[in-house]
Write a protein that holds these residues in place. Structure first.
Motif, PDB file in Angstrom:
ATOM      1  N   MET A 113       0.848  -1.183   0.000  1.00  0.00           N
ATOM      2  CA  MET A 113       0.000   0.000   0.000  1.00  0.00           C
ATOM      3  C   MET A 113       0.889   1.241   0.000  1.00  0.00           C
ATOM      4  N   PRO A 114       0.473   2.280  -0.719  1.00  0.00           N
ATOM      5  CA  PRO A 114       1.244   3.520  -0.694  1.00  0.00           C
ATOM      6  C   PRO A 114       1.183   4.186   0.673  1.00  0.00           C
ATOM      7  N   ASP A 115       2.043   5.177   0.872  1.00  0.00           N
ATOM      8  CA  ASP A 115       2.040   5.920   2.129  1.00  0.00           C
ATOM      9  C   ASP A 115       0.672   6.536   2.390  1.00  0.00           C
ATOM     10  N   GLN A 116       0.303   6.627   3.677  1.00  0.00           N
ATOM     11  CA  GLN A 116      -0.961   7.245   4.071  1.00  0.00           C
ATOM     12  C   GLN A 116      -0.995   8.738   3.721  1.00  0.00           C
ATOM     13  N   ILE A 117       0.142   9.382   3.815  1.00  0.00           N
ATOM     14  CA  ILE A 117       0.207  10.815   3.544  1.00  0.00           C
ATOM     15  C   ILE A 117       0.735  11.003   2.129  1.00  0.00           C
ATOM     16  N   PRO A 118      -0.079  11.588   1.232  1.00  0.00           N
ATOM     17  CA  PRO A 118       0.352  11.754  -0.152  1.00  0.00           C
ATOM     18  C   PRO A 118       1.430  12.827  -0.285  1.00  0.00           C
ATOM     19  N   ASP A 119       2.207  12.716  -1.352  1.00  0.00           N
ATOM     20  CA  ASP A 119       3.210  13.733  -1.646  1.00  0.00           C
ATOM     21  C   ASP A 119       2.546  15.045  -2.063  1.00  0.00           C
ATOM     22  N   VAL A 120       1.397  14.941  -2.741  1.00  0.00           N
ATOM     23  CA  VAL A 120       0.698  16.122  -3.244  1.00  0.00           C
ATOM     24  C   VAL A 120      -0.804  15.830  -3.315  1.00  0.00           C
ATOM     25  N   THR A 121      -1.616  16.877  -3.125  1.00  0.00           N
ATOM     26  CA  THR A 121      -3.072  16.772  -3.265  1.00  0.00           C
ATOM     27  C   THR A 121      -3.524  17.769  -4.321  1.00  0.00           C
ATOM     28  N   TYR A 122      -4.337  17.294  -5.257  1.00  0.00           N
ATOM     29  CA  TYR A 122      -4.924  18.153  -6.280  1.00  0.00           C
ATOM     30  C   TYR A 122      -6.437  18.140  -6.128  1.00  0.00           C
ATOM     31  N   PHE A 123      -7.041  19.294  -6.318  1.00  0.00           N
ATOM     32  CA  PHE A 123      -8.492  19.424  -6.291  1.00  0.00           C
ATOM     33  C   PHE A 123      -8.971  19.763  -7.699  1.00  0.00           C
ATOM     34  N   THR A 124      -9.983  19.040  -8.169  1.00  0.00           N
ATOM     35  CA  THR A 124     -10.589  19.349  -9.463  1.00  0.00           C
ATOM     36  C   THR A 124     -12.089  19.430  -9.268  1.00  0.00           C
TER      37      THR A 124
ATOM     38  N   THR B 152      -6.654  22.781 -22.829  1.00  0.00           N
ATOM     39  CA  THR B 152      -6.566  21.369 -22.484  1.00  0.00           C
ATOM     40  C   THR B 152      -5.922  21.304 -21.110  1.00  0.00           C
ATOM     41  N   THR B 153      -6.695  20.916 -20.106  1.00  0.00           N
ATOM     42  CA  THR B 153      -6.183  20.872 -18.743  1.00  0.00           C
ATOM     43  C   THR B 153      -5.257  19.674 -18.582  1.00  0.00           C
ATOM     44  N   VAL B 154      -4.060  19.930 -18.074  1.00  0.00           N
ATOM     45  CA  VAL B 154      -3.047  18.894 -17.909  1.00  0.00           C
ATOM     46  C   VAL B 154      -2.644  18.826 -16.442  1.00  0.00           C
ATOM     47  N   LEU B 155      -2.538  17.619 -15.949  1.00  0.00           N
ATOM     48  CA  LEU B 155      -2.074  17.385 -14.588  1.00  0.00           C
ATOM     49  C   LEU B 155      -0.821  16.523 -14.689  1.00  0.00           C
ATOM     50  N   ASP B 156       0.339  17.155 -14.618  1.00  0.00           N
ATOM     51  CA  ASP B 156       1.618  16.453 -14.748  1.00  0.00           C
ATOM     52  C   ASP B 156       2.165  16.198 -13.350  1.00  0.00           C
ATOM     53  N   VAL B 157       2.067  14.954 -12.882  1.00  0.00           N
ATOM     54  CA  VAL B 157       2.474  14.636 -11.518  1.00  0.00           C
ATOM     55  C   VAL B 157       3.873  14.046 -11.439  1.00  0.00           C
ATOM     56  N   GLY B 158       4.481  13.724 -12.565  1.00  0.00           N
ATOM     57  CA  GLY B 158       5.817  13.126 -12.539  1.00  0.00           C
ATOM     58  C   GLY B 158       5.737  11.644 -12.231  1.00  0.00           C
ATOM     59  N   SER B 159       6.820  11.099 -11.735  1.00  0.00           N
ATOM     60  CA  SER B 159       6.851   9.665 -11.433  1.00  0.00           C
ATOM     61  C   SER B 159       7.240   9.446  -9.971  1.00  0.00           C
ATOM     62  N   ASN B 160       6.906   8.261  -9.454  1.00  0.00           N
ATOM     63  CA  ASN B 160       7.195   7.890  -8.069  1.00  0.00           C
ATOM     64  C   ASN B 160       6.618   8.894  -7.065  1.00  0.00           C
ATOM     65  N   VAL B 161       5.406   9.345  -7.344  1.00  0.00           N
ATOM     66  CA  VAL B 161       4.733  10.323  -6.505  1.00  0.00           C
ATOM     67  C   VAL B 161       3.390   9.741  -6.062  1.00  0.00           C
ATOM     68  N   THR B 162       3.097   9.857  -4.777  1.00  0.00           N
ATOM     69  CA  THR B 162       1.789   9.465  -4.279  1.00  0.00           C
ATOM     70  C   THR B 162       0.888  10.688  -4.334  1.00  0.00           C
ATOM     71  N   VAL B 163      -0.222  10.569  -5.065  1.00  0.00           N
ATOM     72  CA  VAL B 163      -1.112  11.701  -5.315  1.00  0.00           C
ATOM     73  C   VAL B 163      -2.475  11.423  -4.707  1.00  0.00           C
ATOM     74  N   ARG B 164      -3.020  12.412  -4.026  1.00  0.00           N
ATOM     75  CA  ARG B 164      -4.415  12.384  -3.603  1.00  0.00           C
ATOM     76  C   ARG B 164      -5.148  13.331  -4.547  1.00  0.00           C
ATOM     77  N   LEU B 165      -6.199  12.822  -5.160  1.00  0.00           N
ATOM     78  CA  LEU B 165      -6.987  13.624  -6.082  1.00  0.00           C
ATOM     79  C   LEU B 165      -8.405  13.730  -5.532  1.00  0.00           C
ATOM     80  N   VAL B 166      -8.878  14.956  -5.369  1.00  0.00           N
ATOM     81  CA  VAL B 166     -10.230  15.212  -4.907  1.00  0.00           C
ATOM     82  C   VAL B 166     -10.999  15.743  -6.112  1.00  0.00           C
ATOM     83  N   ILE B 167     -11.974  14.960  -6.570  1.00  0.00           N
ATOM     84  CA  ILE B 167     -12.769  15.321  -7.743  1.00  0.00           C
ATOM     85  C   ILE B 167     -14.162  15.687  -7.236  1.00  0.00           C
ATOM     86  N   SER B 168     -14.563  16.929  -7.478  1.00  0.00           N
ATOM     87  CA  SER B 168     -15.851  17.391  -6.959  1.00  0.00           C
ATOM     88  C   SER B 168     -16.768  17.855  -8.079  1.00  0.00           C
TER      89      SER B 168
END
Length: 177
Positions: free
Chosen positions: A1-12, A67-83
């Motif tokens: 399982m990935p880390d509980q705390i993400p490296d970055v959070t994005y809101f869409t 064109t909306t782009v979300l470039d997160v890179g590699s080896n990154v744990t991301v939390r995405l909040v889609i509303s």
């Protein structure tokens, strides 16, 4: 399982509305423009001025077109909040992620009428203003920069967390993946 705390959070925030006499869909108040070439195989052939970052600000009353782009890179744990909150929030939005699957960490819903099942108001877990003081106006304004009202919101990830490649963002609500 990935880390509980993400490296970055994005809101869409996803919205659909009628403008210029035709329907539009948007992410964070940016109207989607189909790129000339496929993003996954010919990214560099597209005009780079046609791209916009998911967290960039739009200075237009009607919304930017890009064109909306979300470039997160590699080896990154991301939390995405889609509303789907704010002014144009009345449609459930199906999401499918090609070639990936995500952990569904939380689903927030709006308030629905017991009499007719219609959406009354968006979830109050999210805000669209810097100070979080939009409880009375959240449903009357666009929401180009959503975020949680509480900064200490956590979403546990454990062996029971569902993993999916398709899910529904409820009208007036959100999904955390």
């Amino acid at each position: 399982m990935p880390d509980q705390i993400p490296d970055v959070t994005y809101f869409t925030n996803i919205a659909g509305f009628l403008g210029r006499n035709k329907p539009f869909s948007s992410i964070n108040d940016k109207l989607f423009v189909l790129p000339q070439f496929p993003l996954t195989t010919y990214y560099e052939k597209n005009d780079e001025n046609a791209y916009c970052a998911v967290d960039s600000q739009c200075d237009s009353d009607f919304g930017c077109e890009c064109t909306t782009v979300l470039d997160v890179g590699s080896n990154v744990t991301v939390r995405l909040v889609i509303s789907a909150v704010g002014e144009e929030r009345n449609i459930n939005h199906p999401m499918h992620i090609h070639g990936h699957s995500v952990h569904i960490l939380s689903i927030g819903r709006g308030e629905y009428s017991l009499a007719n099942g219609r959406l009354v108001s968006s979830t109050r877990d999210l805000t669209c203003t810097e100070d979080g003081d939009d409880t009375e106006t959240l449903d009357n304004n666009r929401c180009p920069n959503p975020r949680f009202r509480s900064s200490n919101t956590t979403f546990p990830l454990d062996k029971y967390t569902v993993r999916k490649d398709t899910f529904i963002v409820p009208a007036g609500g959100y999904v955390v993946v």
